[in-house]
Design a protein around this motif. Structure first.
Motif, PDB file in Angstrom:
ATOM      1  N   SER A  46       0.841  -1.201   0.000  1.00  0.00           N
ATOM      2  CA  SER A  46       0.000   0.000   0.000  1.00  0.00           C
ATOM      3  C   SER A  46       0.878   1.254   0.000  1.00  0.00           C
ATOM      4  O   SER A  46       2.017   1.245   0.465  1.00  0.00           O
ATOM      5  N   GLY A  47       0.322   2.333  -0.525  1.00  0.00           N
ATOM      6  CA  GLY A  47       1.023   3.611  -0.519  1.00  0.00           C
ATOM      7  C   GLY A  47       1.380   4.054   0.884  1.00  0.00           C
ATOM      8  O   GLY A  47       2.462   4.606   1.119  1.00  0.00           O
ATOM      9  N   GLU A  48       0.486   3.796   1.817  1.00  0.00           N
ATOM     10  CA  GLU A  48       0.735   4.159   3.220  1.00  0.00           C
ATOM     11  C   GLU A  48       1.937   3.401   3.772  1.00  0.00           C
ATOM     12  O   GLU A  48       2.800   3.986   4.429  1.00  0.00           O
ATOM     13  N   MET A  49       2.014   2.105   3.481  1.00  0.00           N
ATOM     14  CA  MET A  49       3.136   1.296   3.946  1.00  0.00           C
ATOM     15  C   MET A  49       4.441   1.760   3.305  1.00  0.00           C
ATOM     16  O   MET A  49       5.460   1.901   3.970  1.00  0.00           O
ATOM     17  N   LEU A  50       4.402   2.044   2.008  1.00  0.00           N
ATOM     18  CA  LEU A  50       5.612   2.480   1.319  1.00  0.00           C
ATOM     19  C   LEU A  50       6.099   3.821   1.849  1.00  0.00           C
ATOM     20  O   LEU A  50       7.307   4.031   2.015  1.00  0.00           O
ATOM     21  N   GLN A  51       5.189   4.741   2.141  1.00  0.00           N
ATOM     22  CA  GLN A  51       5.596   6.022   2.711  1.00  0.00           C
ATOM     23  C   GLN A  51       6.188   5.842   4.117  1.00  0.00           C
ATOM     24  O   GLN A  51       7.133   6.533   4.487  1.00  0.00           O
ATOM     25  N   ALA A  52       5.648   4.911   4.885  1.00  0.00           N
ATOM     26  CA  ALA A  52       6.212   4.613   6.212  1.00  0.00           C
ATOM     27  C   ALA A  52       7.621   4.064   6.067  1.00  0.00           C
ATOM     28  O   ALA A  52       8.518   4.419   6.845  1.00  0.00           O
ATOM     29  N   ASP A  80       4.958  -2.446  -6.752  1.00  0.00           N
ATOM     30  CA  ASP A  80       4.541  -3.264  -7.889  1.00  0.00           C
ATOM     31  C   ASP A  80       5.157  -2.735  -9.186  1.00  0.00           C
ATOM     32  O   ASP A  80       4.505  -2.646 -10.219  1.00  0.00           O
ATOM     33  N   ALA A  81       6.446  -2.364  -9.100  1.00  0.00           N
ATOM     34  CA  ALA A  81       7.117  -1.676 -10.215  1.00  0.00           C
ATOM     35  C   ALA A  81       7.745  -2.615 -11.235  1.00  0.00           C
ATOM     36  O   ALA A  81       8.176  -2.162 -12.289  1.00  0.00           O
ATOM     37  N   PHE A  82       7.803  -3.891 -10.937  1.00  0.00           N
ATOM     38  CA  PHE A  82       8.472  -4.811 -11.875  1.00  0.00           C
ATOM     39  C   PHE A  82       7.529  -5.899 -12.332  1.00  0.00           C
ATOM     40  O   PHE A  82       6.662  -6.316 -11.687  1.00  0.00           O
TER      41      PHE A  82
END
Length: 82
Positions: A46-52, A80-82
């Protein structure tokens, strides 16, 4: 290294492959004005997890501590970039 350690501390160590694309802006005298990092991770988090993870990695990174205060690195992260 800092993103992996930050992820482990947030119990999200499965980031998979990580690629970091740095960019710098220089002034007319070739001094650094700005630094940007784009971090791509394999994990579909999640975006929240990645920002953390980014926040924690910034706190852990010794290179980040070494740059002068007015030259704060701008970090963006994509899952999920690859």
């Amino acid at each position: 290294m800092a993103p992996r350690i930050g992820a482990r501390q947030w119990e999200a160590d499965g980031l998979g492959r990580i690629e970091i694309d740095p960019e710098v802006d220089r002034d007319d005298e070739d001094y650094l004005e700005a630094i940007q990092f784009t971090v791509d991770v394999e994990a579909d988090a999640s975006g929240e997890m990645l920002q953390a993870v980014v926040s924690r990695a910034n706190a852990l990174c010794h290179v980040h501590d070494a740059v002068r205060e007015e030259l704060h690195a701008d970090v963006s992260i994509r899952g999920d970039a690859f």
